[in-house]
Design an enzyme around this catalytic site. Sequence first.
Site, PDB file in Angstrom:
ATOM      1  N   GLN A 201      -2.215  -2.059   1.005  1.00 46.23           N
ATOM      2  CA  GLN A 201      -3.649  -1.963   1.266  1.00 46.23           C
ATOM      3  C   GLN A 201      -3.999  -2.188   2.729  1.00 46.23           C
ATOM      4  O   GLN A 201      -5.099  -1.856   3.170  1.00 46.23           O
ATOM      5  CB  GLN A 201      -4.406  -2.972   0.395  1.00 46.23           C
ATOM      6  CG  GLN A 201      -4.371  -2.667  -1.079  1.00 46.23           C
ATOM      7  CD  GLN A 201      -5.020  -1.345  -1.426  1.00 46.23           C
ATOM      8  OE1 GLN A 201      -6.018  -0.958  -0.834  1.00 46.23           O
ATOM      9  NE2 GLN A 201      -4.451  -0.630  -2.387  1.00 46.23           N
ATOM     10  N   LYS A 224      -1.372   5.843   0.736  1.00 45.20           N
ATOM     11  CA  LYS A 224      -2.511   4.995   1.100  1.00 45.20           C
ATOM     12  C   LYS A 224      -3.008   5.322   2.510  1.00 45.20           C
ATOM     13  O   LYS A 224      -4.092   4.893   2.894  1.00 45.20           O
ATOM     14  CB  LYS A 224      -2.126   3.514   1.052  1.00 45.20           C
ATOM     15  CG  LYS A 224      -1.565   3.034  -0.270  1.00 45.20           C
ATOM     16  CD  LYS A 224      -2.595   2.924  -1.349  1.00 45.20           C
ATOM     17  CE  LYS A 224      -2.013   2.203  -2.564  1.00 45.20           C
ATOM     18  NZ  LYS A 224      -2.967   2.140  -3.689  1.00 45.20           N
TER      19      LYS A 224
END
Length: 404
Positions: A201, A224
């Site tokens: 993240q 991501k």
Amino acid sequence: MIDIQQIRKDFPILHRTVNGKLLVYFDNAATSQTPKQVIDVIVDYYSNYNANIHRGVHTLSQEATDKYEQARQKIQKHFNAAQAHEIIFTSGTTHGINLVAHGFSSILKKGDEVMVSALEHHSNIVPWQMLCEKTGAQLKVIPMNDEGELILSSFEELLSENTKLVFVNHISNALGTINPIEIIIEKAHAVGAAILIDGAQACPHLKADVQALDVDFYVTSAHKMCGPTGVGMLYGKEAWLQKLPPYQGGGEMIATVTFEKTTYADLPHKFEAGTPNICGGIAFGAAIDYMNSIGFDNIAAYEADLLEYATEKLLEIDGLKIYGTSKNKTSVISFNIEGIHPYDIGTIVDKLGIAVRTGHHCAQPIMDYYKIPGTVRASFAFYNTKAEIDILVEAVKRAKMMLS
């Protein structure tokens, strides 16, 4: 400065409609979208030099090998690893975590302790539980507070000479909390423990310098950060990677094979059995090039502005509560409206062309802490706009009116 309109032109999917509405994509914490610059690299690979790598003497194989290893070097430079062979290509963050867990299964013993945090994704919980079941080691958990922050005083109390491994995410996928990993790494090392950071993240929002962090292992996924799915990387300090046994057996990871004995290849090939996701690795490098062309300082400043704006606007809705209120967080907002199930809100806003994530976000212990079934999660990227946030706010208001 970010030229938002120019950037949005790079992402073909942002120009499609969903349920008759122009797509508003706020599910970036699950997977980011892919710019044309990366899509073109994928098309170019399959159109012009699709071939297996490393062992071929023919031109296509050599071209593919060069591109693949150049991508590894791009990743090395981006994360400031000391050596290119400290970058192991994986299928993603989960693969990297499991690789390390498998390796430590031959090192840990009964009485040893491993530690995770209360903010972890399931992929940074379950492999360690399996490791403990296999080795007899004990799992400890760093607790969190109501703001969604780790309680560092409790972490220090849990550390001991029995602590062998510590696993913490850099940024919480469910709440957006940026963890103080520098402090956690330093204190883990002080008791002789190794530490793995789940950077899945974090990598879309900031550049992690693995040497400056002095981290032992760092994992992330390309999807991501504007790359394709099915590829990621594990960074490991050379000394640790030499110490761990191979994760899988097969082609590429060997030096010699006889029926009496097999010897293993040098790093990084020791951990890269079989034909890899060649195109994915090359595209991962292209995605890193793309994000660096925008600049991570620019990305961070722009997304901080989006987060502040969205937080202010959403909190104007009566009954709306945000979970994860750390002052140090990234562009993720998890929220609920009193008396309404998050799934119902997500379903209605989807009908209005808005993609958000609902549920426990593979972080069920966090939801159990707050005693809720899940949240609505809106996660923003550098290609989102305040105008899109306004659309979300109006959609949530409409959902509340319909469901109350």
